[in-house]
Design a protein around this motif. Structure first.
Motif, mmCIF file in Angstrom:
data_model
loop_
_atom_site.group_PDB
_atom_site.id
_atom_site.type_symbol
_atom_site.label_atom_id
_atom_site.label_comp_id
_atom_site.label_asym_id
_atom_site.label_seq_id
_atom_site.Cartn_x
_atom_site.Cartn_y
_atom_site.Cartn_z
ATOM 1 N N PHE A 195 0.841 -1.198 0.000
ATOM 2 C CA PHE A 195 0.000 0.000 0.000
ATOM 3 C C PHE A 195 0.877 1.251 0.000
ATOM 4 C CE2 PHE A 195 -3.071 3.116 1.349
ATOM 5 C CZ PHE A 195 -4.255 2.685 0.758
ATOM 6 N N ALA A 196 1.958 1.238 0.791
ATOM 7 C CA ALA A 196 2.882 2.377 0.814
ATOM 8 C C ALA A 196 3.539 2.560 -0.559
ATOM 9 C CB ALA A 196 3.933 2.187 1.903
ATOM 10 N N ASP A 197 3.895 1.451 -1.208
ATOM 11 C CA ASP A 197 4.454 1.545 -2.562
ATOM 12 C C ASP A 197 3.456 2.213 -3.503
ATOM 13 O OD1 ASP A 197 6.795 0.274 -1.755
ATOM 14 O OD2 ASP A 197 6.186 -1.695 -2.526
ATOM 15 N N ARG A 198 2.194 1.826 -3.382
ATOM 16 C CA ARG A 198 1.153 2.422 -4.229
ATOM 17 C C ARG A 198 0.999 3.910 -3.940
ATOM 18 N NH1 ARG A 198 -4.919 1.159 -3.401
ATOM 19 N NH2 ARG A 198 -5.819 2.651 -4.833
ATOM 20 N N LEU A 199 1.012 4.288 -2.658
ATOM 21 C CA LEU A 199 0.937 5.705 -2.296
ATOM 22 C C LEU A 199 2.064 6.491 -2.950
ATOM 23 C CD1 LEU A 199 0.275 5.515 1.563
ATOM 24 C CD2 LEU A 199 -1.302 6.430 -0.146
ATOM 25 N N PRO B 18 13.309 5.447 -0.672
ATOM 26 C CA PRO B 18 13.950 5.616 -1.975
ATOM 27 C C PRO B 18 14.768 4.441 -2.478
ATOM 28 C CG PRO B 18 14.205 7.589 -0.686
ATOM 29 C CD PRO B 18 13.623 6.544 0.231
ATOM 30 N N ASP B 19 15.209 3.555 -1.583
ATOM 31 C CA ASP B 19 16.003 2.420 -2.065
ATOM 32 C C ASP B 19 15.133 1.330 -2.675
ATOM 33 O OD1 ASP B 19 14.855 1.246 0.134
ATOM 34 O OD2 ASP B 19 16.729 0.687 1.090
ATOM 35 N N GLY B 20 13.811 1.567 -2.677
ATOM 36 C CA GLY B 20 12.892 0.629 -3.306
ATOM 37 C C GLY B 20 12.467 -0.514 -2.415
ATOM 38 N N THR B 21 12.872 -0.496 -1.154
ATOM 39 C CA THR B 21 12.460 -1.556 -0.241
ATOM 40 C C THR B 21 11.645 -0.965 0.888
ATOM 41 O OG1 THR B 21 14.278 -1.381 1.337
ATOM 42 C CG2 THR B 21 14.671 -2.700 -0.639
ATOM 43 N N ALA C 119 18.098 8.264 -0.981
ATOM 44 C CA ALA C 119 18.953 8.795 -2.032
ATOM 45 C C ALA C 119 18.339 10.075 -2.554
ATOM 46 C CB ALA C 119 19.090 7.773 -3.151
ATOM 47 N N THR C 120 18.522 11.164 -1.828
ATOM 48 C CA THR C 120 17.945 12.434 -2.226
ATOM 49 C C THR C 120 18.831 13.128 -3.238
ATOM 50 O OG1 THR C 120 19.090 13.682 -0.520
ATOM 51 C CG2 THR C 120 16.962 12.715 0.086
ATOM 52 N N ALA C 121 18.257 14.100 -3.915
ATOM 53 C CA ALA C 121 19.035 14.883 -4.871
ATOM 54 C C ALA C 121 20.182 15.586 -4.159
ATOM 55 C CB ALA C 121 18.133 15.900 -5.565
ATOM 56 N N ALA C 122 19.927 16.087 -2.961
ATOM 57 C CA ALA C 122 20.976 16.769 -2.208
ATOM 58 C C ALA C 122 22.107 15.810 -1.867
ATOM 59 C CB ALA C 122 20.398 17.380 -0.929
ATOM 60 N N ALA C 123 21.761 14.573 -1.485
ATOM 61 C CA ALA C 123 22.797 13.592 -1.146
ATOM 62 C C ALA C 123 23.622 13.254 -2.372
ATOM 63 C CB ALA C 123 22.161 12.334 -0.570
ATOM 64 N N ALA C 124 22.950 13.114 -3.514
ATOM 65 C CA ALA C 124 23.674 12.795 -4.737
ATOM 66 C C ALA C 124 24.615 13.936 -5.112
ATOM 67 C CB ALA C 124 22.692 12.543 -5.872
ATOM 68 N N ALA C 125 24.177 15.165 -4.863
ATOM 69 C CA ALA C 125 24.980 16.322 -5.246
ATOM 70 C C ALA C 125 26.178 16.518 -4.330
ATOM 71 C CB ALA C 125 24.110 17.582 -5.237
ATOM 72 N N ASP C 126 25.994 16.294 -3.035
ATOM 73 C CA ASP C 126 27.105 16.573 -2.126
ATOM 74 C C ASP C 126 27.791 15.322 -1.598
ATOM 75 O OD1 ASP C 126 25.439 15.556 -0.145
ATOM 76 O OD2 ASP C 126 25.028 17.493 0.767
ATOM 77 N N ALA D 4 26.806 13.314 0.544
ATOM 78 C CA ALA D 4 26.497 13.057 1.950
ATOM 79 C C ALA D 4 25.484 11.935 2.070
ATOM 80 C CB ALA D 4 25.923 14.323 2.600
ATOM 81 N N GLU D 5 25.598 11.174 3.136
ATOM 82 C CA GLU D 5 24.607 10.145 3.420
ATOM 83 C C GLU D 5 23.598 10.706 4.403
ATOM 84 O OE1 GLU D 5 26.374 6.563 4.756
ATOM 85 O OE2 GLU D 5 27.180 6.067 2.800
ATOM 86 N N ARG D 6 22.361 10.316 4.228
ATOM 87 C CA ARG D 6 21.294 10.741 5.125
ATOM 88 C C ARG D 6 21.050 9.629 6.152
ATOM 89 N NH1 ARG D 6 22.423 15.264 3.436
ATOM 90 N NH2 ARG D 6 21.304 16.210 1.736
ATOM 91 N N PRO D 7 20.390 9.967 7.268
ATOM 92 C CA PRO D 7 20.126 8.946 8.282
ATOM 93 C C PRO D 7 19.252 7.822 7.734
ATOM 94 C CG PRO D 7 19.600 11.141 9.093
ATOM 95 C CD PRO D 7 19.891 11.274 7.634
ATOM 96 N N ASP D 8 19.385 6.655 8.360
ATOM 97 C CA ASP D 8 18.529 5.529 7.984
ATOM 98 C C ASP D 8 17.068 5.878 8.243
ATOM 99 O OD1 ASP D 8 20.585 3.899 7.261
ATOM 100 O OD2 ASP D 8 20.646 2.793 9.150
ATOM 101 N N VAL D 9 16.221 5.462 7.335
ATOM 102 C CA VAL D 9 14.781 5.531 7.573
ATOM 103 C C VAL D 9 14.433 4.221 8.267
ATOM 104 C CG1 VAL D 9 12.524 5.588 6.496
ATOM 105 C CG2 VAL D 9 14.396 6.931 5.539
ATOM 106 N N ARG D 10 13.812 4.301 9.404
ATOM 107 C CA ARG D 10 13.518 3.107 10.185
ATOM 108 C C ARG D 10 12.015 2.916 10.320
ATOM 109 N NH1 ARG D 10 18.386 1.666 12.223
ATOM 110 N NH2 ARG D 10 19.876 3.311 12.604
ATOM 111 N N ARG D 11 11.642 1.761 10.805
ATOM 112 C CA ARG D 11 10.233 1.456 11.032
ATOM 113 C C ARG D 11 9.671 2.207 12.234
ATOM 114 N NH1 ARG D 11 7.348 -1.612 7.086
ATOM 115 N NH2 ARG D 11 8.938 -2.761 5.989
ATOM 116 N N TYR D 12 10.507 2.619 13.164
ATOM 117 C CA TYR D 12 10.050 3.301 14.368
ATOM 118 C C TYR D 12 10.530 4.742 14.380
ATOM 119 C CZ TYR D 12 9.034 -1.343 16.135
ATOM 120 O OH TYR D 12 8.532 -2.601 16.294
#
Length: 198
Positions: free
Chosen positions: A44-48, A75-78, A85-92, A94-102
């Protein structure tokens, strides 16, 4: 249907008091929700995310202390988290924090949706000082949010569905109506599951 946009007030808005949390927790436990990821909610989240063309989408259940993403599109598709993988991260680089379930209740905007029991549209969170100071803005780079409550047949707001982007988004009335319709659809699925229909 009306939409009352949040008004800028020049200060941070603390996480709202949630008087319904104990009742919500009991209801979530009876439904078996909010403790583990579920493939149907990830789908459902993928559909959203696809419908809204956004990097993040969630099915979020909220208890007294935290939020749980039973459905997650990142963004990693999982649905497992990964690094955005944001545009800003790709440009600079930099790695962004992990997106977690909690996530803590004071992070993000879904707790406001649950307490207000209304959809929330933030086309650019930076336009609203009380939301712009939320940790997800600086730590994850969230710039826009669209969410709606999941209010079941008992009248309890179980949680939310939401989509977020790292860029400002003109969600408009069409976005608002879409997120509300999808929330109603997911509530119907949850209720069918409760009655043994799926």
């Amino acid at each position: 249907m009306s939409y009352d946009p949040p008004r800028p007030i020049g200060r941070l808005l603390l996480t709202p008091e949630d008087k319904d949390a104990p009742e919500r927790v009991r209801r979530l436990r009876r439904l078996g929700l909010g403790e583990r990821p579920e493939p149907a909610f990830d789908a459902f989240a993928d559909r959203l995310a696809e419908v809204a063309a956004v990097p993040y989408a969630m099915v979020n259940f909220i208890d007294e202390n935290r939020q749980f993403f039973a459905g997650l599109h990142a963004p990693d598709g999982t649905g497992s988290g990964g690094r955005p993988a944001t545009a800003a991260a790709a440009a600079d680089g930099a790695e962004r924090p992990d997106v977690r379930r909690y996530m803590a209740r004071d992070y993000g905007f879904c707790p406001h949706v649950v307490v207000r029991r209304k959809a929330l549209v933030l086309e650019d969170v930076c336009d609203y000082p009380r939301f712009a100071g939320n940790p997800v803005v600086d730590e994850i780079g969230i710039r826009s949010y669209l969410g709606a409550p999941l209010i079941d047949r008992t009248g309890i707001a179980l949680g939310t569905i939401c989509v977020v982007d790292v860029e400002p988004r003109p969600w408009g009335r069409a976005g608002l109506e879409t997120i509300k319709a999808l929330a109603a659809e997911l509530v119907e699925q949850i209720e069918r599951r409760e009655s043994g229909g799926i």
